[in-house]
Scaffold this active site. Sequence first.
Site, PDB file in Angstrom:
ATOM      1  N   GLY A 116     -23.652  -6.405  -5.395  1.00 45.79           N
ATOM      2  CA  GLY A 116     -24.990  -6.546  -5.965  1.00 45.79           C
ATOM      3  C   GLY A 116     -26.052  -5.969  -5.052  1.00 45.79           C
ATOM      4  O   GLY A 116     -27.028  -5.358  -5.510  1.00 45.79           O
ATOM      5  N   ASP A 341     -25.805 -17.633   0.724  1.00 41.89           N
ATOM      6  CA  ASP A 341     -24.382 -17.273   0.617  1.00 41.89           C
ATOM      7  C   ASP A 341     -23.470 -18.272   1.336  1.00 41.89           C
ATOM      8  O   ASP A 341     -22.244 -18.126   1.304  1.00 41.89           O
ATOM      9  CB  ASP A 341     -24.148 -15.878   1.212  1.00 41.89           C
ATOM     10  N   LYS A 368     -24.029 -15.326  -8.643  1.00 45.22           N
ATOM     11  CA  LYS A 368     -23.491 -14.527  -7.524  1.00 45.22           C
ATOM     12  C   LYS A 368     -22.195 -13.850  -7.983  1.00 45.22           C
ATOM     13  O   LYS A 368     -21.979 -13.695  -9.175  1.00 45.22           O
ATOM     14  CB  LYS A 368     -23.281 -15.420  -6.297  1.00 45.22           C
TER      15      LYS A 368
HETATM   16  C1  S3P Z   1     -28.786 -10.105   0.005  1.00 44.54           C
HETATM   17  C2  S3P Z   1     -29.589 -11.038  -0.590  1.00 44.54           C
HETATM   18  C3  S3P Z   1     -29.071 -12.248  -1.249  1.00 44.54           C
HETATM   19  C4  S3P Z   1     -27.611 -12.538  -0.888  1.00 44.54           C
HETATM   20  C5  S3P Z   1     -26.789 -11.280  -0.906  1.00 44.54           C
HETATM   21  C6  S3P Z   1     -27.320 -10.265   0.079  1.00 44.54           C
HETATM   22  C7  S3P Z   1     -29.404  -8.909   0.617  1.00 44.54           C
HETATM   23  O1  S3P Z   1     -29.160 -12.072  -2.636  1.00 44.54           O
HETATM   24  O2  S3P Z   1     -27.072 -13.490  -1.767  1.00 44.54           O
HETATM   25  O3  S3P Z   1     -25.442 -11.571  -0.577  1.00 44.54           O
HETATM   26  O4  S3P Z   1     -28.751  -8.230   1.417  1.00 44.54           O
HETATM   27  O5  S3P Z   1     -30.578  -8.636   0.306  1.00 44.54           O
HETATM   28  P1  S3P Z   1     -30.555 -12.363  -3.402  1.00 44.54           P
HETATM   29  O6  S3P Z   1     -31.570 -11.604  -2.704  1.00 44.54           O
HETATM   30  O7  S3P Z   1     -30.371 -11.901  -4.800  1.00 44.54           O
HETATM   31  O8  S3P Z   1     -30.718 -13.851  -3.297  1.00 44.54           O
END
Ligand code: S3P
Length: 458
Positions: A116, A341, A368
């Site tokens: 993601g 996380d 997630k």
């Molecule tokens: C991340 C932000 C988080 C986290 C992901 C990594 C990042 O997600 O859960 O594993 O590197 O910006 P969200 O920003 O959607 O909460």
Amino acid sequence: MRLDATQISRDKMGMSDRPATPQGPNVRAPEPLSGHFRVPGDKSISHRALILAAMATGTSRITGLLEGDDVLATAQAMRQLGATVCNLGDGVWEVGGCGPAGFKTPTHALDFGNSGTGARLVMGVVAGAGISAEFTGDASLSRRPMARVTKPLAQTGAQIEDNGTGRLPLTITGAAQPLPLDVAPEFASAQVKSAILLAGLGAPGKTTVREKHITRDHTENMLALFGAKISSQRSGAENIVTLDGHARLRAHDIAVPGDPSSAAFPLVAALIVPGSKLRLENVLLNPQRDGLIRTLTRMGANIKRCNERTEAGEPIADLDVAYSTLKGIEVGADMAPSMIDEYPALAVAAAFAEGTTHMAGLGELRVKESDRLAAVEAGLRENGVNVEAGTDSLSVSGGTPVGGACVTTHDDHRIAMAFLVMGLATQNPVRVDDTAMIATSFPNFFEAMAGIGARFDV
Ligand code: S3P
């Protein structure tokens, strides 16, 4: 592809020969974990290092890059956009950047696999670069919501084609002259914030993101290192980030610190396996990422920070951790962004604590890599833990978990690692249905855990 069930046990104790006795007495006496643990490179910082180096003018050298599948997908995407990305071995990478307006429309879809972070950040890059790209991913990523990023990006003038699904696959075509944004995102999400800022690099004037609750600030820290003009105004949990557009990024070398989200697993293992004592080396302790350490400390965990220093604009330390008697506590919703996380690992620690740990503000866990709230609840319950999940909360009543069940991981690396760790201290071995996806974030998990005395039967 599913692998055979993985049985967790200690080789030296011959545990794999023993039948699980779900209701039986404590049949295992795990040996203490000990030694030094080198934590793999931070995933968030690794993605950002590759992306900013690819956007900059000149050659950047990145050391300690996490070579997990998620980050490798971002490296490949940067190549497809025109950057030169070379793996020099031993976690050292060199990136020849494209400079302003240097990215080209890729000939094939950008495939972000399970990631993601990679997908959402690069959506911002494409929207700001006036190019067009198709974004694809695996089954898990294709189920995750993308409208939280594409909606604000559409306001730059970018065209989004997703057949109205708000999911992958989708195509983004950046405007020839992207507009700067002033946005207050609905979700506390560093990915959304970062996508908007990265798009803002290609727009004139100032791009502003107004966060109701500050999230990890690695994009801001690294943009400053690469020469962008960026500032943050903080008041309590609120944070207003302002970036000057049409920035000319200059190459910068980055030493990637160890990932606190990966450190969570040996950390919790040491806390729940009696007699354990570990040193976790080179752990990133950005205040937006150290929520698990602060929470476990409140629960009575013996964790000491030593050798505190700064690298790549980020605070780092080694952590000395020892087996501890934990007690259940209230974990407020305000903690969620700084440990988003880490809840699967925290829930495992809570299963060994005296009393109940109640965690609030967990709605984001449902979107997630899997619905982590449901996966953690099911895994704990099946292993004999008294647990209750609400729509956005989790209550875990601790004790000495029986274990003995096989956990469904839903292709989620953090669910797999959390329950593998749990099995180190349960009365009976815990199984997980798959381990292949651990490579997305922690490719040498099994070797690293073996190095401190944890043996898993795979
Ligand atoms: C991340 C932000 C988080 C986290 C992901 C990594 C990042 O997600 O859960 O594993 O590197 O910006 P969200 O920003 O959607 O909460």
